[in-house]
Design an enzyme around this catalytic site. Structure first.
Site, PDB file in Angstrom:
ATOM      1  N   LYS A 176      -3.639  -8.988  -4.059  1.00  0.00           N
ATOM      2  CA  LYS A 176      -3.152  -9.689  -2.867  1.00  0.00           C
ATOM      3  C   LYS A 176      -4.279  -9.741  -1.851  1.00  0.00           C
ATOM      4  O   LYS A 176      -5.081  -8.799  -1.743  1.00  0.00           O
ATOM      5  CB  LYS A 176      -1.955  -8.964  -2.244  1.00  0.00           C
ATOM      6  CG  LYS A 176      -1.531  -9.554  -0.891  1.00  0.00           C
ATOM      7  CD  LYS A 176      -0.476  -8.711  -0.194  1.00  0.00           C
ATOM      8  CE  LYS A 176      -0.207  -9.254   1.203  1.00  0.00           C
ATOM      9  NZ  LYS A 176       0.824  -8.491   1.934  1.00  0.00           N
ATOM     10  N   GLU A 212       5.216  -6.165  14.642  1.00  0.00           N
ATOM     11  CA  GLU A 212       5.110  -5.184  13.556  1.00  0.00           C
ATOM     12  C   GLU A 212       4.635  -3.821  14.036  1.00  0.00           C
ATOM     13  O   GLU A 212       3.497  -3.667  14.502  1.00  0.00           O
ATOM     14  CB  GLU A 212       4.159  -5.689  12.466  1.00  0.00           C
ATOM     15  CG  GLU A 212       4.079  -4.753  11.276  1.00  0.00           C
ATOM     16  CD  GLU A 212       3.298  -5.331  10.113  1.00  0.00           C
ATOM     17  OE1 GLU A 212       3.160  -4.645   9.098  1.00  0.00           O
ATOM     18  OE2 GLU A 212       2.812  -6.467  10.224  1.00  0.00           O
TER      19      GLU A 212
END
Length: 369
Positions: free
Chosen positions: A109, A164
């Site tokens: 990723k 976040e």
């Protein structure tokens, strides 16, 4: 030293505002040592994408904590600007390069970002920009960090509204809420996307992207904790513009003297903003985007007891106070099966947090980097 604002941090629970600069640290190691020795009672600021080389951490002259206050209306004066954004075609090509690297086995990723530049027609102070984010950011944590602790960033501020939480530490308890896997709430015409949350919760691509982050945090935190609670599946959380997959993680530290600052540098950057394996993904980001400084690092604070709170520095901009120029970024996680067109749409949605804070567009966006 100046007695003006040097650091700000505001969420739905409390506001923290630091004033003046007693000392500035260009490394996490120096700032953590100052806290442990008693030379500093509080440190706030920003850690770069590469926490080992980039930081701007301030020990203020004084800091005020207060209960969360109502949103502050921004100035009614129009802030006009010109814009340029990494073109869709360029970002699409970058995403394809990332997919090719994944197919070749370099990474599993990688997070690829695009940039936005703005030139304001009138000067804006950091405090004014904070007010703009507070008025438009909903439940996100609004932050402002003076970057002057980094020699290459004097006169610049990192300001934004991050959804976040990287970590919150209170005593022996550490709490993380990683976000990874996203979907726009609205389409290009501003209409709600039907079943967006349900589709995200069932998306194999997004669930795999999210799992990389959860596994990474579990791997790092487990050896430090006597117990750790990691839910089996993520939940969906909405910001004003984007749906996210999120997993609340709670651990109990074996050594409660480990500081929140040390943990923030240890955890950052997570696969949510970098990729996996970390070193290979960071190297690939450098090839595709160029150097990242403070974007996708962490912003927060730590006190002398080692307690503190840090958010991931996303949905943010860098303000050059001398020229009233702004740079902002938006990225998305790329894994096998990612769709370049969908990734362009995702970054467009994520830019809306910054664009909402900037106000009405005075001139159409120009293509370019």
């Amino acid at each position: 030293m100046s007695s003006g604002l040097s650091f700000g941090y505001s969420n739905t629970e409390f506001n923290a505002r630091a004033f003046g600069v007693r000392a500035a640290y260009g490394s996490v190691t120096d700032a953590d040592a100052a806290l442990r020795s008693g030379a500093a009672e509080f440190v706030g600021g920003a850690i770069g994408f590469d926490a080992t080389t980039t930081a701007s951490l301030i020990a203020p002259e004084h800091v005020d904590f207060s209960a969360a206050s109502p949103e502050t209306p921004p100035s009614t004066d129009s802030v006009t600007r010109t814009l340029s954004v990494t073109p869709d075609a360029v970002h699409r090509a970058r995403v394809q390069s990332a997919i090719d690297a994944i197919d070749a086995g370099r990474v599993e990723k990688v997070v690829v970002a695009r940039s936005l530049q703005a030139e304001l027609s009138e000067a804006v102070t950091p405090e004014q920009m904070v007010d703009r984010f507070r008025a438009t950011a909903g439940d996100a944590t609004v932050f402002a960090a003076d970057l002057s602790g980094s020699p290459d960033h004097r006169g610049r501020w990192l300001i934004g509204a991050s959804p976040e939480l990287l970590l919150r530490k209170r005593g022996a308890t550490v709490h993380c809420v990683p976000y990874a896997g996203s979907a726009p709430i609205h389409d290009a015409d501003g209409l709600p996307v039907a079943d967006a949350a349900d589709s995200l919760a069932r998306s194999d691509k997004d669930l795999r992207e999210h799992a990389y982050v959860v596994d990474y945090l579990r791997e790092i935190l487990s050896p430090l904790c006597t117990e750790i609670d990691v839910p089996a599946r993520p939940t969906t959380i909405a910001t004003r513009h984007v749906w996210h997959l999120a997993t609340p993680i709670v651990g109990r530290l074996a050594d409660p003297t480990i500081s929140a600052l040390h943990l923030a540098a240890l955890l950052s950057p997570t696969p949510a903003v970098c990729g996996t394996p970390t070193a290979a993904a960071a190297a690939l980001i450098g090839e595709i985007e160029g150097r990242r400084d403070f974007y996708a690092g962490a912003v927060g604070w730590c006190d002398a007891a080692g307690d503190g709170e840090w958010v991931v520095s996303i949905r943010c901009l860098e303000l050059d106070t001398a020229s009233s120029r702004i740079t902002a970024w938006a990225g998305g996680g790329i894994v096998a099966g990612s769709d370049p067109d969908a990734e362009v749409a995702e970054t467009t949605a994520k830019f809306q947090t910054v664009l909402s804070a900037l106000g009405p567009v005075a001139e159409p966006a120009r293509t370019g980097n």
